[in-house]
Design a protein around this motif. Structure first.
Motif, short mmCIF file in Angstrom:
data_model
loop_
_atom_site.label_atom_id
_atom_site.label_comp_id
_atom_site.label_asym_id
_atom_site.label_seq_id
_atom_site.Cartn_x
_atom_site.Cartn_y
_atom_site.Cartn_z
N ALA A 158 0.82 -1.21 0.00
CA ALA A 158 0.00 0.00 0.00
C ALA A 158 0.86 1.25 0.00
N GLY A 159 1.92 1.27 0.80
CA GLY A 159 2.82 2.42 0.82
C GLY A 159 2.28 3.60 1.61
N VAL A 160 3.11 4.62 1.76
CA VAL A 160 2.76 5.84 2.49
C VAL A 160 2.55 6.95 1.47
N PRO A 161 1.38 7.59 1.43
CA PRO A 161 1.13 8.67 0.47
C PRO A 161 2.12 9.83 0.67
N PHE A 162 2.40 10.56 -0.40
CA PHE A 162 3.36 11.66 -0.35
C PHE A 162 2.89 12.75 0.62
N SER A 163 1.59 12.96 0.71
CA SER A 163 1.08 13.98 1.62
C SER A 163 1.44 13.64 3.07
N GLN A 164 1.43 12.34 3.42
CA GLN A 164 1.80 11.93 4.77
C GLN A 164 3.32 12.00 4.96
N LEU A 165 4.06 11.71 3.90
CA LEU A 165 5.51 11.89 3.98
C LEU A 165 5.84 13.36 4.26
N PHE A 166 5.12 14.26 3.61
CA PHE A 166 5.33 15.69 3.82
C PHE A 166 5.01 16.08 5.26
N ASP A 167 3.92 15.53 5.81
CA ASP A 167 3.58 15.80 7.21
C ASP A 167 4.72 15.36 8.15
N ASN A 206 5.21 6.09 -1.32
CA ASN A 206 6.66 5.92 -1.37
C ASN A 206 7.07 4.69 -2.18
N VAL A 207 6.20 3.66 -2.23
CA VAL A 207 6.50 2.45 -2.99
C VAL A 207 6.45 2.72 -4.49
N SER A 208 5.49 3.55 -4.90
CA SER A 208 5.32 3.84 -6.33
C SER A 208 6.20 4.99 -6.80
N LEU A 209 6.77 5.73 -5.85
CA LEU A 209 7.58 6.90 -6.21
C LEU A 209 8.93 6.43 -6.74
N ARG A 247 14.82 9.45 1.81
CA ARG A 247 15.83 8.41 1.59
C ARG A 247 16.59 8.11 2.88
N ILE A 248 16.92 9.15 3.64
CA ILE A 248 17.61 8.96 4.93
C ILE A 248 16.75 8.12 5.87
N GLU A 249 15.44 8.40 5.86
CA GLU A 249 14.51 7.67 6.72
C GLU A 249 14.10 6.32 6.13
N GLN A 250 14.66 5.98 4.96
CA GLN A 250 14.44 4.70 4.30
C GLN A 250 13.00 4.49 3.82
N TYR A 251 12.33 5.60 3.52
CA TYR A 251 11.03 5.49 2.86
C TYR A 251 11.23 5.18 1.38
N VAL A 252 12.29 5.74 0.79
CA VAL A 252 12.66 5.43 -0.60
C VAL A 252 14.11 4.99 -0.60
N ARG A 253 14.49 4.19 -1.59
CA ARG A 253 15.82 3.60 -1.60
C ARG A 253 16.78 4.32 -2.54
N ASP A 255 18.34 7.60 -4.98
CA ASP A 255 18.62 9.03 -4.88
C ASP A 255 17.74 9.78 -5.87
N LEU A 256 16.45 9.88 -5.55
CA LEU A 256 15.51 10.55 -6.44
C LEU A 256 15.75 12.05 -6.48
N ALA A 257 16.28 12.60 -5.38
CA ALA A 257 16.53 14.05 -5.35
C ALA A 257 17.57 14.45 -6.38
N GLY A 258 18.48 13.53 -6.70
CA GLY A 258 19.52 13.85 -7.66
C GLY A 258 18.96 14.17 -9.04
N ILE A 259 17.80 13.63 -9.36
CA ILE A 259 17.18 13.89 -10.67
C ILE A 259 16.78 15.36 -10.79
N LEU A 260 16.50 16.00 -9.65
CA LEU A 260 16.03 17.38 -9.66
C LEU A 260 17.14 18.41 -9.53
N ARG A 261 18.38 17.95 -9.40
CA ARG A 261 19.48 18.91 -9.27
C ARG A 261 19.66 19.69 -10.57
N MET A 262 19.82 21.00 -10.42
CA MET A 262 20.00 21.86 -11.58
C MET A 262 21.48 22.16 -11.78
#
Length: 524
Positions: A158-167, A206-209, A247-253, A255-262
């Motif tokens: 089922a995973g954790v929705p992004f809105s809850q990750l933001f909370d 987080n599973v589908s992200l 990623r630090i909290e191990q919700y995702v495995r 480095d998705l943030a790296g895709i957004l680096r400018m």
């Protein structure tokens, strides 16, 4: 930095905020009490400060009316009005206090529910990974090839929705003390961007992200013609911050943030200082000579920038209490001791002696005039909205750009397109050029680098000085020495004295009313 509560706010041992105002000694026999002390029904400094400010101004005006009345006993009508005001505030505060207590209980229940849900999800993922590893090992040992359809281990949860990750991200930032104003950061800095993210991808778990989803968001933002490059970068930085934490909290495995680096910004050559001719056009103009500025802030902010080297936001957000005298020297105290103030860095916290030129043309008289009208800020004609990273400096920056262009003070890179009726190109002669002009003048006048850094609020280049706290650095040099340094900002200009107008007073009233509406709309 620690936040100092305004003098008229008091927090009790339970964390609730109270309004406190001392009744002037000469009015105590009339009012019938020495102090007014009322609960504001909130533990939020942002919410309580706005209520307290409104109440303080109302009561101070009442005190002035009583003095103008000759100090006679308060009439029955006036006393009834005062009691009604205080009683209504008390009732409202009590209702707000009960509502906030209920909201805190609901929030605590939701937090616990989310914690248990997140813990369950992490456990499920770990069990799934272990089961998959066992199956893989069995397949290897048997040297057999099992069809994917025959596996009993589910690859989706089922995973954790992004809105809850933001909370959870917001709670972490608040709990760690990284956010100075958690409510503002959540609602105005990150909130709108997270809404855009969810609108683009849905409340993805987080599973589908995955990388494909993040790339989809990136392309959607890049394709927005109504977004400036700075706004696009801000979107990527904020969502990237959430993804790095996840990623630090191990919700995702991954480095998705790296895709957004400018890509790193290319050097632009910086800002140009103003020439002597530029300065004469700007500060000996008909507008200054004839006193035709619509707002007092339009008269004073460029002048303060020229004679202090301060940033435009540092000047625009000044409070009246930031103009003070110490050891016989009048100072401008640049700080972020208020939730609506923002400084670029810790080194920006400083006190700067007021140049005699500013005093001579009436800065202290203007200060006294605004104080007598009951305001808190030096420039109440300016407003700050609740948009992310907004500040009181937005309006004066826009005004100064139009003002200098009208007077012909432009850079080579700026051109006016008559067909489109707009200016094109990035200007390098802007308000920040006043800062460069002042710094350059101090350098050529022989002021040492350490004292220049102290005056303009630059981070020290000296390795030893980097370990000083801002408060220590502010005490490194005597005020008399810094005043002599400031005196060396001599541009050979002839300045007209400030003459306040009725329009300036009207703009202050309008500005205060606009700010009150903006603050009221921001209240939950």
């Amino acid at each position: 930095m620690s936040f100092r509560l305004p003098a008229y706010l008091h927090r009790n041992r339970y964390g609730m905020l109270y309004f406190r105002l001392t009744v002037p000694p000469d009015l105590r026999p009339i009012v019938g009490q020495a102090e007014i002390y009322r609960s504001l029904g909130s533990s939020s400094v942002r919410q309580a400060a706005d209520q307290a400010q409104s109440l303080r101004i109302t009561l101070q005006r009442l005190f002035e009316d009583l003095r103008r009345g000759g100090g006679h006993a308060m009439s029955g009508h006036a006393y009834t009005a005062l009691r009604a005001l205080l009683d209504q505030r008390k009732i409202t505060a009590h209702q707000t206090e009960k509502r906030e207590e209920l909201e805190q209980q609901i929030s605590a229940m939701k937090s616990e529910q989310f914690r248990l849900s997140a813990e369950h999800q992490r456990t499920a993922v770990a069990v799934e990974a272990a089961q998959a590893a066992v199956v893989a090992q069995m397949v290897k040992m048997d040297d057999a090839s099992a069809p994917a359809a025959g596996r009993s281990v589910s690859q989706e949860t089922a995973g954790v929705p992004f809105s809850q990750l933001f909370d959870a991200f917001c709670r972490y930032k608040e709990g760690s003390g990284e956010w100075r104003d958690p409510e503002s950061d959540r609602l105005y800095r990150y909130g709108p961007i997270v809404k855009e993210f969810i609108a683009c991808l849905g409340d993805v778990t987080n599973v589908s992200l995955d990388a494909a989803a993040v790339r989809q968001f990136k392309q959607a933002v890049i394709g927005r013609d109504d977004f400036s490059q700075a706004k696009k970068t801000k979107y990527f930085e904020h969502i990237g911050a959430i993804l790095r934490w996840a990623r630090i909290e191990q919700y995702v495995r991954d480095d998705l943030a790296g895709i957004l680096r400018m890509p790193a910004k290319k050097a632009t050559g910086g800002y140009e200082p103003f020439s002597e001719d530029d300065l004469r056009r700007l500060f000996e103009s008909d507008d200054y000579r004839d006193g035709t500025f619509a707002k007092a802030s339009q008269f004073w902010i460029p002048l303060i920038g020229l004679y202090t080297g301060a940033r435009i936001t540092e000047i625009a957000q000044l409070h009246l209490s930031d103009i003070r005298e110490q050891d016989g020297v009048w100072l401008i105290d640049i700080n972020d001791d208020d939730l609506k103030k923002h400084l670029k860095s810790e080194s920006a916290t400083r006190t700067v002696p007021i140049h005699p030129v500013l005093i001579g043309i009436g800065l202290l008289r203007y200060h006294a005039e605004v104080k007598a009208e009951g305001y808190d800020r030096l420039f109440p004609d300016l407003t700050r909205t609740n948009k992310a990273k907004d500040s009181f400096g937005a309006d004066p920056s826009e005004f100064f750009t139009g003002y200098r262009r009208r007077l012909g003070v432009t850079s080579i890179s700026e051109t006016f397109d008559a067909g489109k009726n707009r200016w094109m190109g990035r200007g390098t002669k802007v308000f920040h050029s006043l800062r460069d002009t002042a710094n350059s003048k101090l350098r050529h006048a022989g002021v040492t680098q350490e004292r220049r850094e102290r005056l303009v609020g630059h981070a020290s280049r000296d390795v030893n000085n980097r370990h000083y706290r801002p408060a220590d650095i502010n005490q490194m040099f005597p005020l008399a020495t810094l005043l002599e340094d400031i005196r060396k900002l001599d541009y050979g200009l002839t300045h007209a004295s400030y003459a306040g107008t009725s329009r300036h007073r009207q703009e202050r009233v309008k500005g205060a009313q606009r700010q009150a509406r903006i603050d009221a709309e921001a209240m939950p």
